[in-house]
Design an enzyme around this catalytic site. Structure first.
Site, mmCIF file in Angstrom:
data_model
loop_
_atom_site.group_PDB
_atom_site.id
_atom_site.type_symbol
_atom_site.label_atom_id
_atom_site.label_comp_id
_atom_site.label_asym_id
_atom_site.label_seq_id
_atom_site.Cartn_x
_atom_site.Cartn_y
_atom_site.Cartn_z
ATOM 1 N N GLY A 12 0.788 -1.232 0.000
ATOM 2 C CA GLY A 12 0.000 0.000 0.000
ATOM 3 C C GLY A 12 0.817 1.277 0.000
ATOM 4 O O GLY A 12 0.336 2.320 0.442
ATOM 5 N N ASN A 14 1.541 3.012 -2.609
ATOM 6 C CA ASN A 14 0.839 3.940 -3.512
ATOM 7 C C ASN A 14 -0.401 4.517 -2.838
ATOM 8 O O ASN A 14 -0.717 5.692 -3.012
ATOM 9 C CB ASN A 14 0.488 3.252 -4.829
ATOM 10 C CG ASN A 14 1.676 3.212 -5.781
ATOM 11 O OD1 ASN A 14 2.052 4.240 -6.345
ATOM 12 N ND2 ASN A 14 2.296 2.053 -5.919
ATOM 13 N N ASN A 108 -5.154 2.518 -13.343
ATOM 14 C CA ASN A 108 -4.206 1.555 -12.793
ATOM 15 C C ASN A 108 -2.808 2.143 -12.870
ATOM 16 O O ASN A 108 -2.490 2.852 -13.817
ATOM 17 C CB ASN A 108 -4.272 0.262 -13.628
ATOM 18 C CG ASN A 108 -3.283 -0.795 -13.155
ATOM 19 O OD1 ASN A 108 -3.201 -1.090 -11.959
ATOM 20 N ND2 ASN A 108 -2.511 -1.364 -14.076
ATOM 21 N N HIS A 110 1.070 1.014 -13.278
ATOM 22 C CA HIS A 110 1.889 -0.142 -13.661
ATOM 23 C C HIS A 110 3.360 0.276 -13.616
ATOM 24 O O HIS A 110 3.708 1.339 -14.147
ATOM 25 C CB HIS A 110 1.507 -0.633 -15.065
ATOM 26 C CG HIS A 110 2.270 -1.855 -15.455
ATOM 27 N ND1 HIS A 110 1.962 -3.112 -14.974
ATOM 28 C CD2 HIS A 110 3.379 -1.998 -16.227
ATOM 29 C CE1 HIS A 110 2.833 -3.984 -15.451
ATOM 30 N NE2 HIS A 110 3.698 -3.345 -16.204
ATOM 31 N N GLU A 148 -10.662 -3.720 -21.302
ATOM 32 C CA GLU A 148 -10.833 -5.169 -21.157
ATOM 33 C C GLU A 148 -9.515 -5.946 -21.261
ATOM 34 O O GLU A 148 -9.435 -7.101 -20.854
ATOM 35 C CB GLU A 148 -11.829 -5.699 -22.193
ATOM 36 C CG GLU A 148 -13.290 -5.431 -21.842
ATOM 37 C CD GLU A 148 -13.775 -4.022 -22.148
ATOM 38 O OE1 GLU A 148 -12.949 -3.168 -22.534
ATOM 39 O OE2 GLU A 148 -14.992 -3.762 -21.993
ATOM 40 N N ASP A 151 -3.375 -4.168 -19.099
ATOM 41 C CA ASP A 151 -2.456 -3.024 -19.285
ATOM 42 C C ASP A 151 -2.543 -2.423 -20.692
ATOM 43 O O ASP A 151 -1.558 -1.895 -21.208
ATOM 44 C CB ASP A 151 -0.995 -3.437 -18.991
ATOM 45 C CG ASP A 151 -0.812 -3.988 -17.593
ATOM 46 O OD1 ASP A 151 -1.510 -3.536 -16.668
ATOM 47 O OD2 ASP A 151 0.031 -4.887 -17.417
HETATM 48 C C1 GAR Z 1 3.476 -1.212 -7.306
HETATM 49 O O1 GAR Z 1 4.811 -1.201 -7.768
HETATM 50 C C2 GAR Z 1 2.516 -1.201 -8.475
HETATM 51 O O2 GAR Z 1 2.960 -0.431 -9.553
HETATM 52 C C3 GAR Z 1 2.503 -2.664 -8.827
HETATM 53 O O3 GAR Z 1 2.450 -3.329 -7.591
HETATM 54 C C4 GAR Z 1 3.150 -2.535 -6.620
HETATM 55 C C5 GAR Z 1 2.260 -2.342 -5.413
HETATM 56 O O4 GAR Z 1 2.958 -1.702 -4.376
HETATM 57 N N1 GAR Z 1 1.370 -2.990 -9.668
HETATM 58 C C6 GAR Z 1 1.423 -3.903 -10.634
HETATM 59 O O5 GAR Z 1 2.395 -4.575 -10.875
HETATM 60 C C7 GAR Z 1 0.128 -4.032 -11.458
HETATM 61 N N2 GAR Z 1 0.359 -4.818 -12.621
HETATM 62 P P1 GAR Z 1 2.197 -0.971 -3.177
HETATM 63 O O6 GAR Z 1 1.201 -1.966 -2.594
HETATM 64 O O7 GAR Z 1 3.296 -0.643 -2.188
HETATM 65 O O8 GAR Z 1 1.521 0.261 -3.709
#
Ligand code: GAR
Length: 207
Positions: A12, A14, A108, A110, A148, A151
């Site tokens: 979490g 982000n 989202n 990525h 759909e 990414d």
């Molecule tokens: C982040 O790096 C995010 O970009 C990635 O998971 C991590 C979550 O970290 N998301 C993906 O790979 C989606 N395909 P967080 O829980 O510390 O925010």
């Protein structure tokens, strides 16, 4: 007030960047209505609790039937009555029904420069392992609307980050979070909250 739901699976960081950006005024006129996790152990749930934000867990483990799970996920989002759904490290595939219902209202983050190192199988550390295995000198992060595909939706913001010769996946992941993800995701939310972007012919235009 613009209301968002933040969907999480893990640490979490982000989510924390969004909470902090609202506190510091980098995101304005916006509140987090709910945090939704698929994982009861996600530290993101503790972050939500510490910030006084309502949080719910729709546990993938406890609801093995995928159709039933999808309906519970959609209900959790519907119940929150939000303007935007933010996937912040949410690692469950979003049901097509929800994508149709929330067209251009789900974003989202990525951790690569799409269209590199994205799509099925590229999530979390695997993205950075792929980038290092290919030997790219630049990676980064992308915020996009969710369609759909995996990414494949319209790109809102991207930011490049240098890859260093001695990087490990963990070191690169951290640099991309610090220099790109935690900056871009709040920026994208603020832009959308203030109607500064629109999708035209599958591409994002700044208004
Ligand atoms: C982040 O790096 C995010 O970009 C990635 O998971 C991590 C979550 O970290 N998301 C993906 O790979 C989606 N395909 P967080 O829980 O510390 O925010």
């Amino acid at each position: 007030m613009f209301r968002i739901a933040v969907m999480v699976s893990g640490g979490g960081t982000n989510l924390q960047a969004i909470i902090d950006a609202i506190s510091s005024g980098k995101i304005t006129d916006t509140e987090i209505g709910v945090v939704i996790s698929n994982n009861a152990d996600a530290y993101a749930l503790t972050r939500a609790k510490n910030a006084g934000i309502p949080a719910v867990c729709v546990s993938r483990k406890e609801i093995p039937d995928r159709a039933a799970y999808n309906q519970m996920l959609i209900k959790a989002v519907d119940d929150a009555n939000v303007d935007l759904v933010v996937l912040a490290g949410f690692l469950v595939v979003i049901p097509e029904e929800m994508i149709r219902k929330y067209r251009n209202r789900i974003i989202n983050i990525h951790p690569s420069l799409i269209p590199s190192f994205c799509g099925t199988g590229y999530y979390g550390l695997k993205v950075h392992e792929g980038a290092l295995a290919r030997g790219v000198k630049v990676s980064g992060a992308t915020v996009h609307f969710v369609d759909e595909g995996t990414d494949t939706g319209p790109i809102i913001l991207q930011k490049a980050v240098e890859v260093k010769d001695d990087d490990t996946p963990e070191v690169l992941q951290r640099r991309i979070m610090e220099e790109a993800e935690w900056v871009l995701l709040p920026q994208a939310i603020d832009l959308i909250a203030h109607q500064k972007v629109e999708v035209v012919d599958g591409k994002v235009k700044r208004i």
